[in-house]
Structures are given as C-alpha cells and as structure tokens.
Enzyme design. Structure first.
Site, PDB file in Angstrom:
ATOM      1  N   ASN A   2      16.519 -16.737  -9.623  1.00  0.00           N
ATOM      2  CA  ASN A   2      16.015 -17.008 -10.974  1.00  0.00           C
ATOM      3  C   ASN A   2      17.031 -17.904 -11.650  1.00  0.00           C
ATOM      4  O   ASN A   2      18.091 -17.451 -12.064  1.00  0.00           O
ATOM      5  CB  ASN A   2      15.862 -15.680 -11.732  1.00  0.00           C
ATOM      6  CG  ASN A   2      15.542 -15.886 -13.199  1.00  0.00           C
ATOM      7  OD1 ASN A   2      15.147 -16.976 -13.602  1.00  0.00           O
ATOM      8  ND2 ASN A   2      15.724 -14.849 -14.000  1.00  0.00           N
ATOM      9  N   LYS A  26      16.856 -19.423 -14.442  1.00  0.00           N
ATOM     10  CA  LYS A  26      16.857 -19.338 -15.913  1.00  0.00           C
ATOM     11  C   LYS A  26      16.903 -20.757 -16.523  1.00  0.00           C
ATOM     12  O   LYS A  26      16.367 -21.684 -15.934  1.00  0.00           O
ATOM     13  CB  LYS A  26      18.014 -18.472 -16.410  1.00  0.00           C
ATOM     14  CG  LYS A  26      18.091 -17.123 -15.685  1.00  0.00           C
ATOM     15  CD  LYS A  26      18.977 -16.153 -16.370  1.00  0.00           C
ATOM     16  CE  LYS A  26      19.153 -14.917 -15.501  1.00  0.00           C
ATOM     17  NZ  LYS A  26      19.812 -13.834 -16.188  1.00  0.00           N
ATOM     18  N   HIS A  57      10.461 -10.532 -17.376  1.00  0.00           N
ATOM     19  CA  HIS A  57      11.932 -10.496 -17.324  1.00  0.00           C
ATOM     20  C   HIS A  57      12.457  -9.937 -18.642  1.00  0.00           C
ATOM     21  O   HIS A  57      11.899 -10.218 -19.717  1.00  0.00           O
ATOM     22  CB  HIS A  57      12.476 -11.906 -17.076  1.00  0.00           C
ATOM     23  CG  HIS A  57      13.931 -11.898 -16.725  1.00  0.00           C
ATOM     24  ND1 HIS A  57      14.909 -11.753 -17.683  1.00  0.00           N
ATOM     25  CD2 HIS A  57      14.564 -11.974 -15.537  1.00  0.00           C
ATOM     26  CE1 HIS A  57      16.093 -11.755 -17.084  1.00  0.00           C
ATOM     27  NE2 HIS A  57      15.913 -11.891 -15.778  1.00  0.00           N
ATOM     28  N   GLU A  85      14.811 -10.765 -20.467  1.00  0.00           N
ATOM     29  CA  GLU A  85      15.135 -11.784 -21.477  1.00  0.00           C
ATOM     30  C   GLU A  85      13.871 -12.241 -22.210  1.00  0.00           C
ATOM     31  O   GLU A  85      13.920 -12.543 -23.401  1.00  0.00           O
ATOM     32  CB  GLU A  85      15.866 -12.964 -20.806  1.00  0.00           C
ATOM     33  CG  GLU A  85      17.276 -12.563 -20.392  1.00  0.00           C
ATOM     34  CD  GLU A  85      17.852 -13.327 -19.218  1.00  0.00           C
ATOM     35  OE1 GLU A  85      17.302 -14.365 -18.814  1.00  0.00           O
ATOM     36  OE2 GLU A  85      18.877 -12.861 -18.670  1.00  0.00           O
ATOM     37  N   GLU A 125      15.347  -4.325 -12.609  1.00  0.00           N
ATOM     38  CA  GLU A 125      16.529  -4.986 -13.144  1.00  0.00           C
ATOM     39  C   GLU A 125      17.066  -4.189 -14.326  1.00  0.00           C
ATOM     40  O   GLU A 125      16.583  -4.356 -15.462  1.00  0.00           O
ATOM     41  CB  GLU A 125      16.176  -6.401 -13.611  1.00  0.00           C
ATOM     42  CG  GLU A 125      15.646  -7.285 -12.502  1.00  0.00           C
ATOM     43  CD  GLU A 125      15.911  -8.760 -12.800  1.00  0.00           C
ATOM     44  OE1 GLU A 125      16.569  -9.399 -11.982  1.00  0.00           O
ATOM     45  OE2 GLU A 125      15.501  -9.243 -13.855  1.00  0.00           O
ATOM     46  N   GLY A 133      23.593 -10.254 -15.654  1.00  0.00           N
ATOM     47  CA  GLY A 133      24.546 -11.245 -16.140  1.00  0.00           C
ATOM     48  C   GLY A 133      25.828 -10.639 -16.700  1.00  0.00           C
ATOM     49  O   GLY A 133      26.603 -11.329 -17.355  1.00  0.00           O
ATOM     50  N   SER A 163      23.449  -8.713 -11.424  1.00  0.00           N
ATOM     51  CA  SER A 163      24.779  -9.040 -10.905  1.00  0.00           C
ATOM     52  C   SER A 163      24.903  -8.817  -9.398  1.00  0.00           C
ATOM     53  O   SER A 163      25.944  -8.333  -8.914  1.00  0.00           O
ATOM     54  CB  SER A 163      25.852  -8.260 -11.671  1.00  0.00           C
ATOM     55  OG  SER A 163      25.805  -8.606 -13.041  1.00  0.00           O
TER      56      SER A 163
HETATM   57  C1  PEP Z   1      18.221 -11.934 -13.518  1.00  0.00           C
HETATM   58  O1  PEP Z   1      18.309 -12.429 -14.629  1.00  0.00           O
HETATM   59  O2  PEP Z   1      17.106 -11.818 -12.979  1.00  0.00           O
HETATM   60  C2  PEP Z   1      19.457 -11.502 -12.859  1.00  0.00           C
HETATM   61  C3  PEP Z   1      19.378 -10.599 -11.929  1.00  0.00           C
HETATM   62  O3  PEP Z   1      20.618 -12.093 -13.306  1.00  0.00           O
HETATM   63  P1  PEP Z   1      22.106 -11.881 -12.706  1.00  0.00           P
HETATM   64  O4  PEP Z   1      21.978 -11.892 -11.191  1.00  0.00           O
HETATM   65  O5  PEP Z   1      22.878 -13.043 -13.214  1.00  0.00           O
HETATM   66  O6  PEP Z   1      22.588 -10.580 -13.216  1.00  0.00           O
END
Ligand code: PEP
Length: 250
Positions: free
Chosen positions: A9, A11, A95, A97, A167, A173, A213
């Site tokens: 992803n 973003k 997601h 976000e 998630e 992040g 992460s």
């Molecule tokens: C995401 O936003 O889907 C995600 C898993 O981000 P990160 O791997 O940076 O934590």
C-alpha cells in the site's frame, strides 16, 4: 484453499516517475524468484494506468480506494469502473486512514464493496482496532462489528471474493508491530466470525492478511502463524528490497 498474499500500500507517496520506477523494480525482482505467494502493489490513482503498462501478469495491481458512486457530479472522486478500466484488479477499502481522516463509515464501505465487486475488482478490506480498544479489551468485538456491519449483507459467493486485512491501528506506521500471537489470536477470531455466518469452507478459503509495521525482520514469524495468510505492507513497500524481503518470508 486460500492463497498467501503480500500486498503493498503505497499511500500518498511517489511521483509518477518514481512510482513507475518502483513498480518496474518490483516486477523485475519478482521475475528472478519463485515467489510462494501472490504479490500485489496498490498505488495512487494517478499511477494506475502507467504502472499497468510496465508490469507483467505475475504482479497484481490495485487502487487504494474507490468512490461510493458509479459516476456523475462527484468532483475529485474516482469510481470502481474507472479503476477497473486501468487494468487494476484489486482495491483497498476501509483502510483506517480512510475511516479516520475521511469519515468512511460501514454504510459507505458497504456501498464501495458492492461497487468494486460489480467491476470484478477484489476488495482488500481492512479492519482493526485503535489502541484504546486494544487496551480496554474490546478489540475482538470491535473487529467483529466492523465485519458484520460492512460485509454481512454479502452472499457467501460474494464474500468469497474478498481479501481481509487485519490492521491494528496502533501498529500502522508506528514501528510498533502486533506480536505474532496477537495477530494469530485476531486472525483466528476473524475466521471464526466468518465461519459463524458463511460456514467453515468460506472461512477456510478467505485470505486474511496482517498489516502494521511489517518488515523483512518480523514478517516470517507473523506469516508462520496458521491463520495469517500474508501481509498488507505500507512503509516497507516503498523500498523494493524491503518489499521483496517480506515477499520472500514465505
Ligand atoms: C498500512 O497502512 O496498510 C500499513 C500496514 O502501513 P505500515 O506497514 O507502514 O505500518
């Protein structure tokens, strides 16, 4: 049986030139290995058509969102048919976000899932609790509700077309990863929730990805858990070597 999948992803990162370059690099790197999982990159809308032109069929392409309308006077929005017309096959929906910053509710997401499925796009549907819900012990119920509200109007056949991504919001992040045990507990719970509604076969066939992460250094331990079928990767997907380090964790 369900597939193992690693999906990136990106973003709101990379210019068009940078994104096409990264897609080419991942495409080349994939050619050189016998990947034990499906690999997908979900990229900004502006990059979809160009990226579709430089990757082979071995690498899947997806969008990071789509509109909750098919067409019309929705300035700035991009519809599921528009996404599909670029050659993309996947779309991330729900997601955290999008839920947090753009007010996406389960009602909106329900519509988006239906519109994506109507275009034969595979939704990668994200669910997950915030830190407070992890700490106050309601995290399993929160995720159950997210699934029930947005997805349980689907038929078993429609549900079977989805990929889910757990998630935990506190891990996205932040550099803070759920432990493999925390991921497995939630993934087993999610599979149980699906089985309760659609039966064990649908549940067993559903790929449930972990996101938050995930890095080459922790992917193997998480992916080894029986109910974890891969990862949705944010930050580490922006670097070809890191992303491939996660792909080859399988
Ligand atoms: C995401 O936003 O889907 C995600 C898993 O981000 P990160 O791997 O940076 O934590």
């Amino acid at each position: 049986m369900r597939k193992n999948i690693v999906a990136g992803n990106w973003k709101m990162n990379t210019t068009l030139a940078e994104g096409v370059g990264l897609a080419k690099d991942v495409n080349e790197a994939l050619k050189g290995i016998d990947a034990k999982c499906d690999v997908v990159i979900c990229v900004p809308f502006t990059h979809l058509a160009s990226v579709a032109g430089v990757i082979d069929s071995k690498l899947g392409l997806g969008a990071e969102n789509c509109a909750d309308h098919v067409k019309g006077a929705y300035t700035g929005e991009v519809s599921a048919p528009m996404v599909a017309s670029t050659g993309a096959k996947y779309v991330i929906l729900g997601h955290s976000e999008r839920r947090q910053y753009y007010g996406e509710t389960s009602e909106i997401l329900k519509t988006k899932v239906n519109l994506a499925l109507a275009e034969n796009l595979t939704p990668i549907f994200c669910i997950g609790e915030v830190l407070e819900e992890r700490e106050n012990g309601t995290f399993l119920d929160v995720v159950t509700k997210q699934i029930e509200e947005a997805l349980f109007d689907l038929s078993a056949e429609e549900f079977g077309k989805l990929i889910l991504a757990y998630e935990p919001v506190w891990a996205i992040g932040t550099g803070k990863t759920a432990t493999a045990e925390q991921a497995e507990e939630m993934h087993a719970h999610i599979r149980g929730v699906i089985a309760g509604k659609y039966g064990q076969e649908v549940a067993d066939n559903c790929s449930i990805l972990y996101g938050g992460s995930c890095k080459p250094s922790n992917a193997k331990e998480i992916f080894e858990k029986p109910n974890v079928d891969g990862g949705l990767i944010g930050g580490a997907a922006l670097d070809c070597a890191s992303f491939m380090g996660i792909v080859t964790a399988f």
